[in-house]
Design a protein around this motif. Structure first.
Motif, mmCIF file in Angstrom:
data_model
loop_
_atom_site.group_PDB
_atom_site.id
_atom_site.type_symbol
_atom_site.label_atom_id
_atom_site.label_comp_id
_atom_site.label_asym_id
_atom_site.label_seq_id
_atom_site.Cartn_x
_atom_site.Cartn_y
_atom_site.Cartn_z
ATOM 1 N N GLU A 1 -2.486 6.547 0.257
ATOM 2 C CA GLU A 1 -3.391 5.766 -0.108
ATOM 3 C C GLU A 1 -3.310 5.687 1.453
ATOM 4 O O GLU A 1 -4.584 4.893 2.077
ATOM 5 N N ARG B 1 -14.787 2.679 -0.506
ATOM 6 C CA ARG B 1 -14.538 4.774 -0.141
ATOM 7 C C ARG B 1 -14.804 4.971 -1.679
ATOM 8 O O ARG B 1 -15.774 5.549 -1.884
ATOM 9 N N GLU B 2 -14.673 3.945 -2.836
ATOM 10 C CA GLU B 2 -14.910 4.070 -3.542
ATOM 11 C C GLU B 2 -15.876 4.025 -4.049
ATOM 12 O O GLU B 2 -16.518 5.322 -5.156
ATOM 13 N N PHE C 1 -9.199 -3.318 5.158
ATOM 14 C CA PHE C 1 -8.552 -2.346 4.162
ATOM 15 C C PHE C 1 -9.518 -2.476 2.655
ATOM 16 O O PHE C 1 -9.778 -1.628 2.510
ATOM 17 N N ASP C 2 -9.300 -3.495 1.666
ATOM 18 C CA ASP C 2 -10.154 -4.243 0.896
ATOM 19 C C ASP C 2 -11.533 -3.596 0.977
ATOM 20 O O ASP C 2 -11.996 -2.666 0.073
ATOM 21 N N GLU D 1 -11.360 0.410 1.137
ATOM 22 C CA GLU D 1 -11.140 0.824 -0.275
ATOM 23 C C GLU D 1 -12.431 0.414 -1.176
ATOM 24 O O GLU D 1 -12.706 1.276 -2.295
ATOM 25 N N ALA D 2 -13.486 -0.512 -1.728
ATOM 26 C CA ALA D 2 -14.197 -0.555 -1.799
ATOM 27 C C ALA D 2 -15.238 0.143 -1.715
ATOM 28 O O ALA D 2 -16.247 0.697 -2.895
ATOM 29 N N TYR E 1 -10.761 7.916 6.418
ATOM 30 C CA TYR E 1 -11.802 7.387 6.185
ATOM 31 C C TYR E 1 -12.678 6.926 7.036
ATOM 32 O O TYR E 1 -13.645 6.934 7.408
ATOM 33 N N ARG F 1 1.195 -1.309 0.230
ATOM 34 C CA ARG F 1 -0.141 0.769 0.438
ATOM 35 C C ARG F 1 0.524 1.216 0.341
ATOM 36 O O ARG F 1 1.168 1.257 0.507
ATOM 37 N N GLU G 1 -4.985 8.122 3.258
ATOM 38 C CA GLU G 1 -6.243 9.061 2.970
ATOM 39 C C GLU G 1 -7.636 7.776 4.009
ATOM 40 O O GLU G 1 -8.926 8.278 4.189
ATOM 41 N N MET G 2 -7.122 6.504 3.611
ATOM 42 C CA MET G 2 -7.965 5.547 4.459
ATOM 43 C C MET G 2 -7.946 5.603 6.087
ATOM 44 O O MET G 2 -8.919 5.336 6.265
#
Length: 315
Positions: free
Chosen positions: A217, A252-253, A245-246, A249-250, A224, A213, A220-221
């Motif tokens: 990134e 957040r997107e 984390f994954d 990330e999904a 969030y 990572r 930002e995580m």
């Protein structure tokens, strides 16, 4: 003379047997089973057996709890050095019979001998003595293996490897991420217990190095996860952040994409659907018919009036 010295028949054991079985109590119990199988005449299937209830066994080892005695017997069974059978006359009698598998015990001793001869340090007058060998003390599960140092154990002369924990500078990216996560959590939970920031920093190192990572990134995580209504109550450590984390990330997107405005199209009725059946039309007189009828009534009244006048004149 002391009452603690041998006036009664002692229970003896070999230190090597204790080391082989993993404890002195295990060695004493196995030694006692051996003692009784050599004395009794319970020969079954060509072997000498001894039987007893666990309560009776406990009387011979009264310094050990009865539950521990039972556990040790089970442990020796699993090691394969103690074999069990049931030669009771009554079918309901579940008392276990025991004998020793001397072949299995010899194999264990041979394996120990091979290991012991290659790892035991040489000492004067120390033949047959069990010594500690090279060991690794894992003081931290997420530290760098490269940062190791050897220390000498003065008490027994055996070198011992220890792993030195990595210290992160306050300006390092790992430590700054740990500090940032703590600050954001405190905004949501002012009474949050102060964590070990060095340990947190090491977890962020793993996120960067092993999980590949980027630092931006990760930053930002952190923001969030600590601002989302759901995740801010669940992400309270770097370990949790790494685990989800994954998923973070999904989500957040998905949240960053603008939602499409729903357009409702008004449907128009076809011509055939506009015709109202006669049965559904309102029964009654139309306005045009009403005007026409009123005009006819007025004309009829005038005719009647003229008839009345003419009739009165001829009488």
């Amino acid at each position: 003379m002391s009452n603690l010295l041998f006036d009664e028949r002692p229970l003896v054991l070999q230190p090597r047997l204790a080391f082989l079985l993993g404890g002195s109590d295990e060695a004493i119990i196995l030694q006692q089973v051996h003692y009784w199988t050599q004395k009794n005449t319970n020969i079954k299937d060509g072997y000498s057996w001894v039987y007893n209830s666990m309560k009776e066994w406990h009387k011979q080892f009264y310094w050990i709890s009865e539950s521990s005695v039972k556990r040790i017997f089970t442990k020796l069974e699993k090691k394969g050095v103690l074999v069990t059978g049931n030669y009771n006359k009554a079918k309901f009698d579940k008392t276990k019979w025991y004998r020793i598998d001397y072949g299995a015990l010899d194999e264990m001793e041979q394996r120990l001998g091979q290991f012991d001869l290659t790892n035991r340090p040489k000492r004067p007058n120390g033949e047959g003595q069990v010594d500690p060998t090279y060991t690794i003390d894992y003081t931290e599960t997420t530290t760098d293996i490269n940062n190791t140092s050897e220390t000498q154990n003065v008490s027994d002369g055996a070198p011992k490897k220890t792993i030195k924990k990595k210290e992160y500078n306050l300006d390092s990216k790992e430590y700054r991420c740990a500090l940032k996560l703590q600050e954001e959590i405190l905004k949501n939970k002012p009474n949050f217990k102060k964590p070990n920031l060095q340990k947190w920093a090491d977890t962020f190192r793993l996120i960067h190095e092993r999980d590949k990572r980027e630092w931006t990134e990760i930053g930002e995580m952190i923001l969030y996860a600590t601002q989302d209504d759901f995740w801010k109550a669940n992400i309270l450590s770097p370990d949790k952040l790494r685990k989800h984390f994954d998923l973070l990330e999904a989500q957040r997107e998905r949240d960053s994409k603008p939602r499409k405005k729903q357009v409702f199209q008004r449907e128009t009725l076809p011509d055939w659907a506009k015709d109202i059946p006669e049965s559904r039309k309102k029964r009654g007189i139309k306005k045009t018919d009403s005007v026409r009828i009123n005009a006819e009534i007025d004309a009829l009244l005038k005719e009647l009036e003229l008839d009345d006048v003419e009739g009165s004149g001829t009488s």
